[in-house]
Structures are given as C-alpha cells and as structure tokens.
Design a protein around this motif. Structure first.
Motif, PDB file in Angstrom:
ATOM      1  N   ILE A  37      46.317  51.918  30.537  1.00 15.37           N
ATOM      2  CA  ILE A  37      46.125  50.752  29.677  1.00 15.37           C
ATOM      3  C   ILE A  37      44.713  50.198  29.840  1.00 15.37           C
ATOM      4  O   ILE A  37      44.078  49.765  28.872  1.00 15.37           O
ATOM      5  CB  ILE A  37      47.170  49.673  29.998  1.00 15.37           C
ATOM      6  CG1 ILE A  37      48.562  50.134  29.533  1.00 15.37           C
ATOM      7  CG2 ILE A  37      46.822  48.336  29.341  1.00 15.37           C
ATOM      8  CD1 ILE A  37      49.678  49.192  29.915  1.00 15.37           C
ATOM      9  N   LEU A  38      44.199  50.245  31.076  1.00 19.79           N
ATOM     10  CA  LEU A  38      42.889  49.659  31.364  1.00 19.79           C
ATOM     11  C   LEU A  38      41.747  50.622  31.087  1.00 19.79           C
ATOM     12  O   LEU A  38      40.579  50.200  31.056  1.00 19.79           O
ATOM     13  CB  LEU A  38      42.825  49.213  32.826  1.00 19.79           C
ATOM     14  CG  LEU A  38      43.869  48.196  33.276  1.00 19.79           C
ATOM     15  CD1 LEU A  38      43.703  47.894  34.762  1.00 19.79           C
ATOM     16  CD2 LEU A  38      43.771  46.908  32.454  1.00 19.79           C
ATOM     17  N   GLU A  64      41.532  40.817  29.692  1.00 21.01           N
ATOM     18  CA  GLU A  64      41.546  41.059  28.245  1.00 21.01           C
ATOM     19  C   GLU A  64      42.659  42.020  27.840  1.00 21.01           C
ATOM     20  O   GLU A  64      43.284  41.836  26.783  1.00 21.01           O
ATOM     21  CB  GLU A  64      40.200  41.606  27.797  1.00 21.01           C
ATOM     22  CG  GLU A  64      39.079  40.571  27.842  1.00 21.01           C
ATOM     23  CD  GLU A  64      37.726  41.150  27.494  1.00 21.01           C
ATOM     24  OE1 GLU A  64      36.804  40.367  27.299  1.00 21.01           O
ATOM     25  OE2 GLU A  64      37.610  42.396  27.436  1.00 21.01           O
ATOM     26  N   LYS A  65      42.917  43.037  28.664  1.00 14.17           N
ATOM     27  CA  LYS A  65      43.925  44.034  28.295  1.00 14.17           C
ATOM     28  C   LYS A  65      45.348  43.527  28.488  1.00 14.17           C
ATOM     29  O   LYS A  65      46.266  43.995  27.808  1.00 14.17           O
ATOM     30  CB  LYS A  65      43.719  45.313  29.108  1.00 14.17           C
ATOM     31  CG  LYS A  65      42.411  46.046  28.826  1.00 14.17           C
ATOM     32  CD  LYS A  65      42.382  46.655  27.448  1.00 14.17           C
ATOM     33  CE  LYS A  65      41.143  47.526  27.280  1.00 14.17           C
ATOM     34  NZ  LYS A  65      41.076  48.153  25.941  1.00 14.17           N
ATOM     35  N   THR A  66      45.560  42.595  29.401  1.00 15.03           N
ATOM     36  CA  THR A  66      46.921  42.123  29.680  1.00 15.03           C
ATOM     37  C   THR A  66      47.177  40.714  29.180  1.00 15.03           C
ATOM     38  O   THR A  66      48.325  40.297  29.082  1.00 15.03           O
ATOM     39  CB  THR A  66      47.213  42.145  31.192  1.00 15.03           C
ATOM     40  OG1 THR A  66      46.374  41.183  31.858  1.00 15.03           O
ATOM     41  CG2 THR A  66      46.955  43.526  31.770  1.00 15.03           C
ATOM     42  N   LYS A 122      33.925  43.744  24.958  1.00 10.66           N
ATOM     43  CA  LYS A 122      35.011  44.726  25.090  1.00 10.66           C
ATOM     44  C   LYS A 122      35.751  44.933  23.765  1.00 10.66           C
ATOM     45  O   LYS A 122      36.734  45.647  23.713  1.00 10.66           O
ATOM     46  CB  LYS A 122      36.004  44.267  26.169  1.00 10.66           C
ATOM     47  CG  LYS A 122      35.395  44.118  27.550  1.00 10.66           C
ATOM     48  CD  LYS A 122      34.922  45.441  28.104  1.00 10.66           C
ATOM     49  CE  LYS A 122      34.564  45.349  29.571  1.00 10.66           C
ATOM     50  NZ  LYS A 122      33.485  44.388  29.856  1.00 10.66           N
ATOM     51  N   GLU A 149      38.448  51.757  22.104  1.00 12.06           N
ATOM     52  CA  GLU A 149      37.554  50.618  21.911  1.00 12.06           C
ATOM     53  C   GLU A 149      36.698  50.857  20.670  1.00 12.06           C
ATOM     54  O   GLU A 149      36.139  51.926  20.475  1.00 12.06           O
ATOM     55  CB  GLU A 149      36.662  50.414  23.135  1.00 12.06           C
ATOM     56  CG  GLU A 149      37.414  49.863  24.330  1.00 12.06           C
ATOM     57  CD  GLU A 149      36.490  49.486  25.475  1.00 12.06           C
ATOM     58  OE1 GLU A 149      35.259  49.505  25.260  1.00 12.06           O
ATOM     59  OE2 GLU A 149      36.985  49.186  26.574  1.00 12.06           O
TER      60      GLU A 149
END
Length: 241
Positions: A37-38, A64-66, A122, A149
């Motif tokens: 995920i990261l 940001e991802k979670t 990001k 991204e």
C-alpha cells in the motif's frame, strides 16, 4: 469498496515504530501487504516498526496513504483521526490493494470541463472537495505499472467518443504521460477546456489531428503547440445497459 475502520483514541505510544505497527495491526495487514500500500519494501516496514530508518517523508507517506493523523503518527499527540482510514478486505488473498483518487472534475467529450485540482507532492488532492473517493484495485490488475502515483480518475461527459466511451464513463488518466506521441487517447485542452480525444500527429507538419470516435463529429487539425496534454487514458470504466 472503501470502508472506514473503527479506531479507539488511545494514549500516546512511546515510539513512532510502535504507532506504525498499531496502524498496520488495526488494518489487519501483514508487513508485506502494508508495504504494498505504501509503495515500499517489506524490510522497510520491519525496520520502521523497530524504530530504524524512519524519515519525515516516510511519516508523510504513511499519513497520506492511510489517512491517519500526521501529528499523532509523528509525535503521539492527539488521536489517530480514523475518518479516512481504509480497511482492506479480510481475505488475505486480496488484502494488498492499490488506490486511484477519483477527482471531482469532469472531462468533456464535446464542450470541455475545467481542470484545477491542487495536489501535494505525493499526488493527494489538497482540497477535500476535489476528491470524490478512491478506486481500489488488487495487485494483479496494476502489475503493468511501477507506481499508481500520478494516475487519476474522473468522469467524462458528452457523446463525441461514443461508442468507445459513453457519457458518464470514468477514465483513468496517467498524468506522467503528458506528451503527444504515440497516437492514442488523451485528456487534453486545445483551447476549449478539458476534453478526452484521440490524437494523431500529422507527419511532416506541426499539426495534430483531433479525432472523435463518434462519426458525426469530423476530425480536425490543430497546431501541436496549442495542445495541452494532461495525460494518456490508460483505462476506463462504464456500465453497459
């Protein structure tokens, strides 16, 4: 499907590594799945959970991802801010998933829309009103891409690309591919707003041919330097009636 995980407000953990592990445990992910995920290696996650090699940019990516609070993750102050945390499916076979932001803009296929979304470094939209949600994909569907991204989804309107793209379709636009060659379908602006069209370079000239798949709209030429290319269409979704 995006679901919100339920998090309790807990006393500050003693280390950043412990807080990172707490996030992973709450999301019911292995280190490998969390790393996916990261966009990092499993070893990096293991090191972080042992408080080794954690940089500020790593904290930013995890936040940001979670959706977890950056302040809580960096300092232990406050709460995890669970509202944006995405819980993966319980099935370990599909636990590693990837998300594409769905932007609250539209690309015309006749008259154009507007593109004015500000993002972080990001690629995360800075204004919550610019984000309608996320499209979530399992790993096997995105193996052709080293990273998601710079890929965004948005709705298209109009009938000029019908039957290929019906009004209301959602296109996935790779904004990293913002040059005209090769001939393909792009999100562009040639002076009439954001549109989705096929583009072909006219050999031996400084022109590009703008093509609609709907035969009632004839192709036409425009100067290449008048075309702003936002990205190449790398996929789309539409319901079949």
């Amino acid at each position: 499907m995006i679901e919100s995980a339920s998090f309790d407000i807990l006393p500050p953990m003693t280390t950043k590594g412990a807080r990172i592990k707490q996030i992973r445990d709450k999301m019911q992910l292995t280190q490998q799945a969390f790393a996916g995920i990261l966009g990092v290696s499993r070893g990096a996650v293991g090191n972080w959970e042992r408080d080794q090699g954690i940089k500020e940019e790593n904290i930013e990516v995890i936040s940001e991802k979670t959706g977890v609070s950056y302040e809580w993750l960096a300092t232990g102050r406050g709460s995890m801010d669970p509202n944006e945390v995405v819980a993966p499916p319980a099935d370990a076979a599909v636990a590693r998933q990837f998300r594409i932001p769905d932007l609250a803009i539209y690309g015309g296929m006749g008259g154009g829309g507007a593109l004015s979304v500000m993002t972080s470094e990001k690629g995360v939209p800075l204004d919550p009103d610019d984000l309608r949600g996320y499209w979530t994909f399992p790993e096997y569907m995105v193996r052709a891409f080293r990273s998601l991204e710079g890929i965004y989804a948005w709705e298209v309107r109009g009938d000029s690309m019908s039957p290929t793209l019906a009004a209301g379709s959602v296109v996935f636009v790779d904004t990293n591919q913002n040059k005209l060659p090769p001939d393909d379908v792009y999100a562009i602006d040639y002076g009439d707003g954001l549109v989705v069209k096929s583009l072909q370079l006219v050999g031996g000239t400084d022109k590009a041919l703008v093509i609609s798949d709907n035969p009632k709209y004839p192709p036409f030429e425009v100067p290449r330097d008048s075309v702003t290319v936002y990205g190449r269409i790398v996929g789309w979704f539409q319901w079949r009636g």
